[in-house]
Design a protein around this motif. Structure first.
Motif, mmCIF file in Angstrom:
data_model
loop_
_atom_site.group_PDB
_atom_site.id
_atom_site.type_symbol
_atom_site.label_atom_id
_atom_site.label_comp_id
_atom_site.label_asym_id
_atom_site.label_seq_id
_atom_site.Cartn_x
_atom_site.Cartn_y
_atom_site.Cartn_z
ATOM 1 N N ALA A 189 25.266 -28.725 33.079
ATOM 2 C CA ALA A 189 26.720 -29.478 33.387
ATOM 3 C C ALA A 189 27.892 -28.679 34.233
ATOM 4 C CB ALA A 189 27.603 -29.190 31.400
ATOM 5 N N SER A 231 29.323 -33.014 31.116
ATOM 6 C CA SER A 231 28.333 -31.984 29.944
ATOM 7 C C SER A 231 26.934 -33.310 30.582
ATOM 8 C CB SER A 231 28.456 -32.188 28.434
ATOM 9 O OG SER A 231 28.884 -33.725 28.241
ATOM 10 N N ASN A 267 25.886 -27.358 27.625
ATOM 11 C CA ASN A 267 26.758 -27.949 27.226
ATOM 12 C C ASN A 267 27.841 -26.558 26.623
ATOM 13 O OD1 ASN A 267 25.899 -30.094 28.769
ATOM 14 N ND2 ASN A 267 24.783 -30.862 26.600
ATOM 15 N N TRP A 325 34.446 -25.171 28.173
ATOM 16 C CA TRP A 325 34.540 -25.157 29.367
ATOM 17 C C TRP A 325 35.230 -24.484 31.126
ATOM 18 C CZ3 TRP A 325 37.620 -27.474 32.845
ATOM 19 C CH2 TRP A 325 38.904 -28.787 32.424
#
Length: 124
Positions: free
Chosen positions: A33, A52, A101, A105
């Protein structure tokens, strides 16, 4: 040696566009990712966008509808197309690779490799 290298930064007028690239060497970018982050002087590094391994994408609210992230696994490269740029987009932009993933994030700790950054300056 595992490396990420950003390119495509520069000086652009407000309302202009730039396309940043994040190229990987020493590993297969498609297995990771990728996040784009930016850091302005005196500010913390912040998440801009994320893609991702199955191409699910996320954006910071401040760039949604203006930026687009994409990946070309054949070229081992991830891109960040930036449109309608504003002076507040001025920052050093970094890409980072995460082995897994994640929904989190924007958390810098989720990433295993970082590039050195490319400067984006939006000014008239």
């Amino acid at each position: 040696q595992l490396q990420l290298e950003e390119s495509g930064g520069g000086l652009v007028q407000p309302g202009g566009s730039l396309k940043l690239s994040c190229a990987a060497s020493g590993f297969t970018l498609g297995d990771y990712a990728i996040g784009w982050f930016r850091q302005a002087p005196g500010k913390e590094r912040e998440g801009v966008s994320y893609i991702s391994t199955i191409e699910r994408t996320y954006y910071a609210t401040s760039v949604k509808e203006r930026f687009a992230i994409s990946r070309d696994n054949a070229k081992n490269t991830v891109y960040l197309q930036m449109n309608a740029l504003k002076p507040e987009d001025t920052a050093n932009y970094y890409c980072a690779a995460a082995k897994r993933n994640t929904l989190f994030w924007t958390d810098l700790r989720r990433y295993d490799y970082w590039g050195q950054g490319t400067q984006v300056t939006v000014s008239s």
